[in-house]
Design an enzyme around this catalytic site. Structure first.
Site, PDB file in Angstrom:
ATOM      1  N   HIS A 131      -6.888  18.337  54.046  1.00  0.00           N
ATOM      2  CA  HIS A 131      -8.177  18.790  54.577  1.00  0.00           C
ATOM      3  C   HIS A 131      -9.145  19.190  53.467  1.00  0.00           C
ATOM      4  O   HIS A 131     -10.346  19.083  53.615  1.00  0.00           O
ATOM      5  CB  HIS A 131      -7.971  19.965  55.558  1.00  0.00           C
ATOM      6  CG  HIS A 131      -8.068  21.311  54.915  1.00  0.00           C
ATOM      7  ND1 HIS A 131      -8.968  22.276  55.325  1.00  0.00           N
ATOM      8  CD2 HIS A 131      -7.392  21.844  53.872  1.00  0.00           C
ATOM      9  CE1 HIS A 131      -8.820  23.350  54.577  1.00  0.00           C
ATOM     10  NE2 HIS A 131      -7.880  23.117  53.687  1.00  0.00           N
TER      11      HIS A 131
ATOM     12  N   SER B  54      11.099  30.902  43.559  1.00  0.00           N
ATOM     13  CA  SER B  54      10.551  31.253  44.876  1.00  0.00           C
ATOM     14  C   SER B  54       9.278  32.065  44.671  1.00  0.00           C
ATOM     15  O   SER B  54       9.272  33.087  43.972  1.00  0.00           O
ATOM     16  CB  SER B  54      11.568  32.086  45.667  1.00  0.00           C
ATOM     17  OG  SER B  54      10.901  32.843  46.664  1.00  0.00           O
TER      18      SER B  54
ATOM     19  N   GLU C 116       4.319  33.337  51.791  1.00  0.00           N
ATOM     20  CA  GLU C 116       4.246  33.470  53.255  1.00  0.00           C
ATOM     21  C   GLU C 116       4.800  34.808  53.748  1.00  0.00           C
ATOM     22  O   GLU C 116       4.380  35.329  54.775  1.00  0.00           O
ATOM     23  CB  GLU C 116       5.011  32.324  53.940  1.00  0.00           C
ATOM     24  CG  GLU C 116       4.305  30.977  53.925  1.00  0.00           C
ATOM     25  CD  GLU C 116       3.255  30.836  55.047  1.00  0.00           C
ATOM     26  OE1 GLU C 116       2.678  31.844  55.499  1.00  0.00           O
ATOM     27  OE2 GLU C 116       3.006  29.678  55.444  1.00  0.00           O
TER      28      GLU C 116
ATOM     29  N   SER D 182      14.868  24.585  49.789  1.00  0.00           N
ATOM     30  CA  SER D 182      14.236  23.371  49.249  1.00  0.00           C
ATOM     31  C   SER D 182      12.949  23.733  48.524  1.00  0.00           C
ATOM     32  O   SER D 182      11.939  24.037  49.157  1.00  0.00           O
ATOM     33  CB  SER D 182      13.909  22.422  50.404  1.00  0.00           C
ATOM     34  OG  SER D 182      13.299  23.127  51.469  1.00  0.00           O
TER      35      SER D 182
ATOM     36  N   LYS E 262      13.540  34.918  55.832  1.00  0.00           N
ATOM     37  CA  LYS E 262      14.008  34.962  54.424  1.00  0.00           C
ATOM     38  C   LYS E 262      12.874  35.244  53.455  1.00  0.00           C
ATOM     39  O   LYS E 262      13.086  35.799  52.374  1.00  0.00           O
ATOM     40  CB  LYS E 262      14.775  33.687  54.056  1.00  0.00           C
ATOM     41  CG  LYS E 262      13.965  32.388  53.933  1.00  0.00           C
ATOM     42  CD  LYS E 262      13.257  32.167  52.621  1.00  0.00           C
ATOM     43  CE  LYS E 262      12.326  30.967  52.673  1.00  0.00           C
ATOM     44  NZ  LYS E 262      11.452  30.830  51.505  1.00  0.00           N
TER      45      LYS E 262
ATOM     46  N   LYS F 270       6.934  28.092  57.150  1.00  0.00           N
ATOM     47  CA  LYS F 270       7.900  29.161  57.392  1.00  0.00           C
ATOM     48  C   LYS F 270       7.144  30.452  57.642  1.00  0.00           C
ATOM     49  O   LYS F 270       6.768  31.148  56.688  1.00  0.00           O
ATOM     50  CB  LYS F 270       8.832  29.294  56.182  1.00  0.00           C
ATOM     51  CG  LYS F 270       9.696  28.049  55.971  1.00  0.00           C
ATOM     52  CD  LYS F 270      10.551  28.130  54.735  1.00  0.00           C
ATOM     53  CE  LYS F 270      11.444  26.906  54.608  1.00  0.00           C
ATOM     54  NZ  LYS F 270      12.175  26.864  53.331  1.00  0.00           N
TER      55      LYS F 270
ATOM     56  N   ASP G 225      18.847  29.387  52.642  1.00  0.00           N
ATOM     57  CA  ASP G 225      17.500  29.610  52.105  1.00  0.00           C
ATOM     58  C   ASP G 225      17.346  31.045  51.600  1.00  0.00           C
ATOM     59  O   ASP G 225      16.682  31.308  50.586  1.00  0.00           O
ATOM     60  CB  ASP G 225      16.470  29.310  53.213  1.00  0.00           C
ATOM     61  CG  ASP G 225      15.160  28.767  52.673  1.00  0.00           C
ATOM     62  OD1 ASP G 225      15.007  28.687  51.444  1.00  0.00           O
ATOM     63  OD2 ASP G 225      14.276  28.444  53.490  1.00  0.00           O
TER      64      ASP G 225
HETATM   65  N1  LIG Z   1       6.483  24.919  48.337  1.00  0.00           N
HETATM   66  C1  LIG Z   1       7.736  24.883  48.754  1.00  0.00           C
HETATM   67  O1  LIG Z   1       8.662  24.783  47.941  1.00  0.00           O
HETATM   68  C2  LIG Z   1       8.034  24.979  50.225  1.00  0.00           C
HETATM   69  C3  LIG Z   1       9.300  24.595  50.676  1.00  0.00           C
HETATM   70  C4  LIG Z   1       9.609  24.720  52.014  1.00  0.00           C
HETATM   71  C5  LIG Z   1       8.672  25.191  52.904  1.00  0.00           C
HETATM   72  N2  LIG Z   1       7.445  25.543  52.459  1.00  0.00           N
HETATM   73  C6  LIG Z   1       6.482  26.031  53.451  1.00  0.00           C
HETATM   74  O2  LIG Z   1       5.468  25.042  53.633  1.00  0.00           O
HETATM   75  C7  LIG Z   1       4.235  25.680  53.989  1.00  0.00           C
HETATM   76  C8  LIG Z   1       3.152  25.152  53.049  1.00  0.00           C
HETATM   77  O3  LIG Z   1       3.526  25.548  51.753  1.00  0.00           O
HETATM   78  P1  LIG Z   1       3.039  24.786  50.437  1.00  0.00           P
HETATM   79  O4  LIG Z   1       3.989  25.169  49.382  1.00  0.00           O
HETATM   80  O5  LIG Z   1       2.810  23.356  50.677  1.00  0.00           O
HETATM   81  O6  LIG Z   1       1.646  25.536  50.210  1.00  0.00           O
HETATM   82  P2  LIG Z   1       0.472  25.111  49.237  1.00  0.00           P
HETATM   83  O7  LIG Z   1      -0.326  26.340  49.015  1.00  0.00           O
HETATM   84  O8  LIG Z   1       1.010  24.378  48.066  1.00  0.00           O
HETATM   85  O9  LIG Z   1      -0.383  24.064  50.105  1.00  0.00           O
HETATM   86  C9  LIG Z   1      -1.013  24.441  51.310  1.00  0.00           C
HETATM   87  C10 LIG Z   1      -1.575  23.209  51.978  1.00  0.00           C
HETATM   88  O10 LIG Z   1      -2.185  23.614  53.210  1.00  0.00           O
HETATM   89  C11 LIG Z   1      -3.531  23.122  53.216  1.00  0.00           C
HETATM   90  N3  LIG Z   1      -4.373  24.036  54.000  1.00  0.00           N
HETATM   91  C12 LIG Z   1      -4.696  25.311  53.709  1.00  0.00           C
HETATM   92  N4  LIG Z   1      -5.533  25.796  54.655  1.00  0.00           N
HETATM   93  C13 LIG Z   1      -5.707  24.798  55.546  1.00  0.00           C
HETATM   94  C14 LIG Z   1      -6.450  24.684  56.748  1.00  0.00           C
HETATM   95  N5  LIG Z   1      -7.185  25.694  57.221  1.00  0.00           N
HETATM   96  N6  LIG Z   1      -6.417  23.512  57.428  1.00  0.00           N
HETATM   97  C15 LIG Z   1      -5.670  22.481  56.974  1.00  0.00           C
HETATM   98  N7  LIG Z   1      -4.942  22.525  55.841  1.00  0.00           N
HETATM   99  C16 LIG Z   1      -4.962  23.679  55.144  1.00  0.00           C
HETATM  100  C17 LIG Z   1      -3.943  23.074  51.757  1.00  0.00           C
HETATM  101  O11 LIG Z   1      -5.079  22.263  51.560  1.00  0.00           O
HETATM  102  C18 LIG Z   1      -2.668  22.503  51.158  1.00  0.00           C
HETATM  103  O12 LIG Z   1      -2.576  21.124  51.398  1.00  0.00           O
HETATM  104  C19 LIG Z   1       4.491  27.188  53.879  1.00  0.00           C
HETATM  105  O13 LIG Z   1       4.708  27.723  55.157  1.00  0.00           O
HETATM  106  C20 LIG Z   1       5.747  27.289  53.045  1.00  0.00           C
HETATM  107  O14 LIG Z   1       6.519  28.439  53.356  1.00  0.00           O
HETATM  108  C21 LIG Z   1       7.098  25.441  51.152  1.00  0.00           C
HETATM  109  O1  LIG Z   2       8.439  29.491  47.051  1.00  0.00           O
HETATM  110  P1  LIG Z   2       8.783  30.086  48.379  1.00  0.00           P
HETATM  111  O2  LIG Z   2       9.265  31.491  48.285  1.00  0.00           O
HETATM  112  O3  LIG Z   2       7.668  29.883  49.378  1.00  0.00           O
HETATM  113  O4  LIG Z   2      10.036  29.263  48.938  1.00  0.00           O
HETATM  114  C1  LIG Z   2       9.902  27.891  49.135  1.00  0.00           C
HETATM  115  C2  LIG Z   2      10.870  27.407  50.172  1.00  0.00           C
HETATM  116  O5  LIG Z   2      10.718  28.108  51.379  1.00  0.00           O
HETATM  117  C3  LIG Z   2      12.273  27.467  49.707  1.00  0.00           C
HETATM  118  O6  LIG Z   2      13.148  26.934  50.658  1.00  0.00           O
END
Ligand SMILES: NC(=O)c1ccc[n+]([C@@H]2O[C@H](COP(=O)([O-])OP(=O)(O)OC[C@H]3O[C@@H](n4cnc5c(N)ncnc54)[C@H](O)[C@@H]3O)[C@@H](O)[C@H]2O)c1
Ligand SMILES: O=P(O)(O)OC[C@H](O)CO
Length: 329
Positions: free
Chosen positions: A35, A253, A278, A137, A190, A107, A243
Site C-alpha cells: 500500500h 526478535s 506488536e 519464523s 508470545k 500476530k 515461537d
Molecule cells: N518480521 C517477521 O519476522 C515476522 C514473522 C512472523 C510474523 N510477523 C508478523 O507479521 C506482521 C507484519 O510484520 P512485518 O514484519 O512484515 O512488519 P513490517 O513493519 O516489516 O511491514 C509492515 C507492512 O504492513 C504495511 N502496512 C502498514 N500499514 C498499513 C496499512 N494501513 N494498510 C496496508 N498496509 C499497511 C506496510 O506498508 C508494510 O508492508 C506482524 O503482525 C508481525 O508480528 C512478522
Molecule cells: O521480530 P518479532 O518479535 O516481531 O518476531 C517475529 C516473528 O513473530 C517470530 O516468529
C-alpha cells in the site's frame, strides 16, 4: 484436494516479502501488494523491500499497488500489522471470489473489539475462508531460505492441508491444524512475553531469570489459551511454545529487542527504534481479555503497566518476585 497455485501477499514489509519469496520458491505464481507508494516503488524498481534490505525478490514475483490484481489469487496471505487488518480486509472483501482463503499472518489482537485476526476476517469478509499462519519464523531467516517450520490452521482440515502444500518449499515446512484459535492466540501472546524476556536481558538479570521468565510466560500463555479455547497440544507446538522460546531468547526478535532497550532504561517512545513490536499493541488488550475471564497473568500485567508508563522496570521486577509463594502450576 484443492490446490492454490496463485498466491497473493498483502504487505511488502519484512514478513510479507519473506512469504512472497517462499511461495515463489514453492513454485506458486505470486503477486505482492504493497500500500505504501515509496515501498511499492522500491519493490518494483530495486526488487527489494525497504523493510528487508539485502533480499532480492524472486524474478517471478509481480509487484502491484492495485488490490484488484491481488484479489484474483486462489489464496491471499494478509501480512500487515494486526491493528490495520480490519481496513485491509474491508477493502479486499468485495474484490475476492467466494470461498477464497484469507490467511492472517499478523500476530496480534484488535484494540477495542478484542477480536483475533481470523474473527476480523470472518466479520469483514464473510464469504472468505479465514485461516492463520504462525510459528517461529524470522523474516530474514525465511527470506534467505533457512530451514523453518510453521503451522497453518483453518477450520476445514482439507483447506489447511492444501494451504500447507501450497507454501511448502525445500526449506519452509508448514504443518497443518484445525485449531485456528490456538494458533493465532500463541503468536499474539508470545510477543508480550518476548518484551518481558527482553527487559530481563536488558537489565542484565542473568540466565536464570531469563529461563524463569520464559517458563512462567509459557504458563500464562497456556492459562490464557485454555480460557479462550485453544487446544493444549497447539500451545505446546510451533505457534505456542516454539515461537515463545525463540522470541524470548534473541534480539533478532523485535519484541525482545524492544524489551531489552526498556530494560537498559530507554524511553518507551524510542525503544522500538522505528521497528514494529506488536507486543506493545497487544499487551493492553491481552490484559483486558485476561481480566474479563479472571485469568491470572502477572507477567503480562507488569508489561502492560510498564508500557502504559504506570510502573518502572525495577518496581515491576520487585513486584513479580515478592508475590505470595504458591504451588507450581
Ligand atoms: N518480521 C517477521 O519476522 C515476522 C514473522 C512472523 C510474523 N510477523 C508478523 O507479521 C506482521 C507484519 O510484520 P512485518 O514484519 O512484515 O512488519 P513490517 O513493519 O516489516 O511491514 C509492515 C507492512 O504492513 C504495511 N502496512 C502498514 N500499514 C498499513 C496499512 N494501513 N494498510 C496496508 N498496509 C499497511 C506496510 O506498508 C508494510 O508492508 C506482524 O503482525 C508481525 O508480528 C512478522
Ligand atoms: O521480530 P518479532 O518479535 O516481531 O518476531 C517475529 C516473528 O513473530 C517470530 O516468529
Amino acid at each position: 484436494m484443492t490446490s492454490f497455485n496463485k498466491i497473493a501477499v498483502l504487505g511488502g514489509g519484512a514478513w510479507g516479502t519473506a512469504l512472497a519469496q517462499t511461495a515463489a520458491r514453492a513454485g506458486r505464481s505470486v503477486t505482492l501488494w504493497e500500500h505504501d507508494p515509496a515501498n511499492a516503488q522500491h519493490l518494483s524498481d530495486k526488487r527489494e523491500s525497504v523493510y528487508l534490505p539485502g533480499v532480492t525478490l524472486e524474478p517471478s514475483i509481480v509487484v502491484t499497488r492495485d488490490l484488484a490484481d491481488a484479489a484474483r489469487a486462489d489464496a491471499l496471505l494478509l501480512v500487515v500489522p494486526a491493528q490495520v487488518m480490519r481496513p485491509v480486509v474491508t477493502s479486499l472483501a468485495p474484490l475476492i471470489a467466494a470461498r477464497t482463503p484469507l490467511v492472517a499472518c499478523a500476530k496480534g489482537i484488535e484494540h477495542g473489539t478484542h477480536r483475533f485476526m481470523t474473527e476480523i476476517i470472518a466479520e469483514c469478509a464473510p464469504a472468505a475462508i479465514p485461516a492463520i499462519l504462525s510459528g517461529p519464523s524470522f523474516a530474514a531467516d525465511v527470506a534467505r531460505g533457512l530451514p523453518t517450520a510453521v503451522t497453518i490452521a483453518a477450520a476445514d482440515a482439507a483447506v489447511a492441508q492444501a494451504l500447507a502444500q501450497a507454501m511448502n518449499s525445500g526449506s519452509f515446512r508448514p504443518y497443518h491444524s484445525t485449531d485456528v484459535r490456538g494458533v493465532e492466540l500463541g503468536g499474539a501472546t508470545k510477543n508480550v512475553m518476548a518484551i518481558a524476556a527482553g527487559i530481563v536481558e536488558g537489565r542484565k538479570l542473568g540466565a536464570s531469570a531469563l529461563a524463569a521468565m520464559t517458563t512462567r510466560g509459557f504458563v500464562e500463555l497456556v492459562r490464557f489459551g485454555k480460557a479462550y479455547g485453544a487446544r493444549i497440544e497447539t500451545m505446546h507446538g510451533l505457534s505456542g511454545l516454539g515461537d515463545l522460546t525463540m522470541c524470548c531468547s534473541t534480539p533478532q526478535s523485535r519484541n525482545f529487542s524492544f524489551g531489552m532497550a526498556l530494560g537498559r532504561g530507554e524511553s518507551i517512545d524510542t525503544a522500538a527504534h522505528g521497528k514494529l513490536a506488536e507486543g506493545y499493541y497487544t499487551a493492553p488488550v491481552l490484559l483486558e481479555m485476561a481480566q474479563a475471564k479472571h485469568v491470572d497473568m502477572p507477567i503480562s500485567t507488569a508489561v502492560a503497566a510498564i508500557l502504559a508508563g504506570k510502573l518502572d522496570v525495577d518496581k515491576a521486577i520487585e513486584g513479580l518476585l515478592t508475590r505470595p509463594l504458591k504451588a507450581e502450576e
